[in-house]
Scaffold this motif. Structure first.
Motif, PDB file in Angstrom:
ATOM      1  N   ALA A  49       6.544  15.234  15.951  1.00  0.00           N
ATOM      2  CA  ALA A  49       5.842  13.981  15.734  1.00  0.00           C
ATOM      3  C   ALA A  49       4.451  14.085  16.354  1.00  0.00           C
ATOM      4  CB  ALA A  49       6.612  12.826  16.362  1.00  0.00           C
ATOM      5  N   PRO A  50       3.488  13.410  15.772  1.00  0.00           N
ATOM      6  CA  PRO A  50       2.133  13.440  16.343  1.00  0.00           C
ATOM      7  C   PRO A  50       2.103  12.876  17.761  1.00  0.00           C
ATOM      8  CG  PRO A  50       2.130  12.495  14.135  1.00  0.00           C
ATOM      9  CD  PRO A  50       3.564  12.645  14.547  1.00  0.00           C
ATOM     10  N   ASP A  51       1.094  13.282  18.511  1.00  0.00           N
ATOM     11  CA  ASP A  51       0.938  12.825  19.891  1.00  0.00           C
ATOM     12  C   ASP A  51       0.318  11.435  19.987  1.00  0.00           C
ATOM     13  OD1 ASP A  51       1.953  15.199  20.907  1.00  0.00           O
ATOM     14  OD2 ASP A  51      -0.027  16.137  21.000  1.00  0.00           O
ATOM     15  N   LYS A  52      -0.447  11.046  19.017  1.00  0.00           N
ATOM     16  CA  LYS A  52      -1.180   9.779  19.055  1.00  0.00           C
ATOM     17  C   LYS A  52      -0.584   8.787  18.064  1.00  0.00           C
ATOM     18  CE  LYS A  52      -4.944  11.365  21.364  1.00  0.00           C
ATOM     19  NZ  LYS A  52      -5.062  11.023  22.721  1.00  0.00           N
ATOM     20  N   LEU A  53      -0.517   7.517  18.484  1.00  0.00           N
ATOM     21  CA  LEU A  53       0.008   6.466  17.623  1.00  0.00           C
ATOM     22  C   LEU A  53      -0.800   6.359  16.331  1.00  0.00           C
ATOM     23  CD1 LEU A  53       1.914   4.132  17.026  1.00  0.00           C
ATOM     24  CD2 LEU A  53       0.478   2.666  18.465  1.00  0.00           C
ATOM     25  N   SER A  54      -2.106   6.521  16.410  1.00  0.00           N
ATOM     26  CA  SER A  54      -2.931   6.433  15.205  1.00  0.00           C
ATOM     27  C   SER A  54      -2.550   7.506  14.182  1.00  0.00           C
ATOM     28  CB  SER A  54      -4.415   6.540  15.550  1.00  0.00           C
ATOM     29  OG  SER A  54      -4.683   7.749  16.222  1.00  0.00           O
ATOM     30  N   GLN A  55      -2.174   8.697  14.671  1.00  0.00           N
ATOM     31  CA  GLN A  55      -1.740   9.765  13.773  1.00  0.00           C
ATOM     32  C   GLN A  55      -0.383   9.439  13.154  1.00  0.00           C
ATOM     33  OE1 GLN A  55      -1.896  12.849  16.724  1.00  0.00           O
ATOM     34  NE2 GLN A  55      -3.862  13.633  15.982  1.00  0.00           N
ATOM     35  N   VAL A  56       0.493   8.843  13.938  1.00  0.00           N
ATOM     36  CA  VAL A  56       1.800   8.429  13.429  1.00  0.00           C
ATOM     37  C   VAL A  56       1.610   7.417  12.302  1.00  0.00           C
ATOM     38  CG1 VAL A  56       3.936   7.200  13.998  1.00  0.00           C
ATOM     39  CG2 VAL A  56       2.994   8.873  15.598  1.00  0.00           C
ATOM     40  N   LEU A  57       0.703   6.478  12.502  1.00  0.00           N
ATOM     41  CA  LEU A  57       0.450   5.451  11.494  1.00  0.00           C
ATOM     42  C   LEU A  57      -0.121   6.052  10.212  1.00  0.00           C
ATOM     43  CD1 LEU A  57      -0.948   2.702  13.847  1.00  0.00           C
ATOM     44  CD2 LEU A  57       1.335   2.827  12.829  1.00  0.00           C
ATOM     45  N   ASP A  58      -0.987   7.058  10.350  1.00  0.00           N
ATOM     46  CA  ASP A  58      -1.513   7.753   9.172  1.00  0.00           C
ATOM     47  C   ASP A  58      -0.380   8.399   8.378  1.00  0.00           C
ATOM     48  OD1 ASP A  58      -4.089   7.016   9.897  1.00  0.00           O
ATOM     49  OD2 ASP A  58      -4.556   8.960  10.823  1.00  0.00           O
ATOM     50  N   GLU A  59       0.534   9.035   9.100  1.00  0.00           N
ATOM     51  CA  GLU A  59       1.669   9.684   8.427  1.00  0.00           C
ATOM     52  C   GLU A  59       2.597   8.652   7.788  1.00  0.00           C
ATOM     53  OE1 GLU A  59       3.728  12.759  10.488  1.00  0.00           O
ATOM     54  OE2 GLU A  59       1.874  13.811  10.993  1.00  0.00           O
ATOM     55  N   LEU A  60       2.847   7.553   8.487  1.00  0.00           N
ATOM     56  CA  LEU A  60       3.689   6.501   7.924  1.00  0.00           C
ATOM     57  C   LEU A  60       3.061   5.923   6.663  1.00  0.00           C
ATOM     58  CD1 LEU A  60       6.111   4.590   7.998  1.00  0.00           C
ATOM     59  CD2 LEU A  60       4.835   3.157   9.615  1.00  0.00           C
ATOM     60  N   GLU A  61       1.760   5.742   6.687  1.00  0.00           N
ATOM     61  CA  GLU A  61       1.059   5.194   5.532  1.00  0.00           C
ATOM     62  C   GLU A  61       1.222   6.088   4.296  1.00  0.00           C
ATOM     63  OE1 GLU A  61      -2.782   2.409   5.680  1.00  0.00           O
ATOM     64  OE2 GLU A  61      -3.078   4.424   6.439  1.00  0.00           O
ATOM     65  N   ALA A  62       1.301   7.392   4.522  1.00  0.00           N
ATOM     66  CA  ALA A  62       1.424   8.352   3.424  1.00  0.00           C
ATOM     67  C   ALA A  62       2.876   8.645   3.036  1.00  0.00           C
ATOM     68  CB  ALA A  62       0.731   9.659   3.805  1.00  0.00           C
ATOM     69  N   GLU A  63       3.842   8.174   3.806  1.00  0.00           N
ATOM     70  CA  GLU A  63       5.264   8.473   3.595  1.00  0.00           C
ATOM     71  C   GLU A  63       5.855   7.573   2.512  1.00  0.00           C
ATOM     72  OE1 GLU A  63       8.670   9.975   3.360  1.00  0.00           O
ATOM     73  OE2 GLU A  63       7.312  10.932   4.776  1.00  0.00           O
ATOM     74  N   LYS A  64       5.902   8.073   1.295  1.00  0.00           N
ATOM     75  CA  LYS A  64       6.332   7.264   0.146  1.00  0.00           C
ATOM     76  C   LYS A  64       7.815   6.910   0.178  1.00  0.00           C
ATOM     77  CE  LYS A  64       2.644   8.798  -2.790  1.00  0.00           C
ATOM     78  NZ  LYS A  64       2.143   9.738  -3.718  1.00  0.00           N
ATOM     79  N   ALA A  65       8.665   7.853   0.474  1.00  0.00           N
ATOM     80  CA  ALA A  65      10.110   7.599   0.436  1.00  0.00           C
ATOM     81  C   ALA A  65      10.518   6.530   1.452  1.00  0.00           C
ATOM     82  CB  ALA A  65      10.890   8.886   0.681  1.00  0.00           C
ATOM     83  N   LEU A  66      10.006   6.637   2.653  1.00  0.00           N
ATOM     84  CA  LEU A  66      10.337   5.665   3.693  1.00  0.00           C
ATOM     85  C   LEU A  66       9.779   4.289   3.349  1.00  0.00           C
ATOM     86  CD1 LEU A  66      11.687   5.196   6.427  1.00  0.00           C
ATOM     87  CD2 LEU A  66       9.530   5.818   7.509  1.00  0.00           C
ATOM     88  N   ARG A  67       8.551   4.263   2.830  1.00  0.00           N
ATOM     89  CA  ARG A  67       7.941   2.993   2.441  1.00  0.00           C
ATOM     90  C   ARG A  67       8.764   2.298   1.364  1.00  0.00           C
ATOM     91  NH1 ARG A  67       2.722   2.118   4.036  1.00  0.00           N
ATOM     92  NH2 ARG A  67       2.267   0.869   2.188  1.00  0.00           N
ATOM     93  N   GLU A  68       9.257   3.078   0.409  1.00  0.00           N
ATOM     94  CA  GLU A  68      10.091   2.491  -0.650  1.00  0.00           C
ATOM     95  C   GLU A  68      11.421   2.003  -0.095  1.00  0.00           C
ATOM     96  OE1 GLU A  68      10.498   5.189  -3.933  1.00  0.00           O
ATOM     97  OE2 GLU A  68       8.341   5.358  -4.193  1.00  0.00           O
ATOM     98  N   ALA A  69      12.011   2.757   0.812  1.00  0.00           N
ATOM     99  CA  ALA A  69      13.316   2.397   1.375  1.00  0.00           C
ATOM    100  C   ALA A  69      13.234   1.136   2.229  1.00  0.00           C
ATOM    101  CB  ALA A  69      13.876   3.567   2.196  1.00  0.00           C
ATOM    102  N   ILE A  70      12.192   1.030   3.044  1.00  0.00           N
ATOM    103  CA  ILE A  70      12.057  -0.109   3.947  1.00  0.00           C
ATOM    104  C   ILE A  70      11.385  -1.289   3.261  1.00  0.00           C
ATOM    105  CG2 ILE A  70      10.931  -0.916   6.071  1.00  0.00           C
ATOM    106  CD1 ILE A  70      11.308   1.894   7.179  1.00  0.00           C
TER     107      ILE A  70
END
Length: 94
Positions: A15-36
């Motif tokens: 996992a990324p070290d910075k919260l901002s990087q985590v948010l960037d990855e979450l924003e791009a994560e299509k499967a999780l976005r669709e599931a949630i």
């Protein structure tokens, strides 16, 4: 993957070290976005980006104290029964 993650691990990604990087990855994560659900994910990202901005200059005890307030709030919330149901102590009348 094997190991206990603190010293020895065969994982090839982390996992990324910075919260901002985590948010960037979450924003791009299509499967999780669709599931949630897009709306829930977008609102979480919005709130967490505001947190990143708010805490950007915090260091040491200031940063710790900022997050301690959330921990204390969780303790209070978790001690309240769901839906405002009052649970009476059965031993109170003895």
């Amino acid at each position: 993957m094997s190991g206990y993650c603190f010293e020895h691990s065969s994982a090839t990604t982390a996992a990324p070290d910075k919260l901002s990087q985590v948010l960037d990855e979450l924003e791009a994560e299509k499967a999780l976005r669709e599931a949630i659900g897009e709306t829930l994910v977008d609102k979480q990202i919005f709130m967490k980006r505001a947190e990143v901005k708010k805490t950007a200059k915090f260091e040491g005890e200031t940063l710790r104290d900022f997050y301690i307030t959330y921990i204390e709030a969780i303790k209070i919330i978790s001690s309240v029964p769901p839906f405002g149901i009052h649970v009476q102590n059965r031993n109170a009348h003895k």
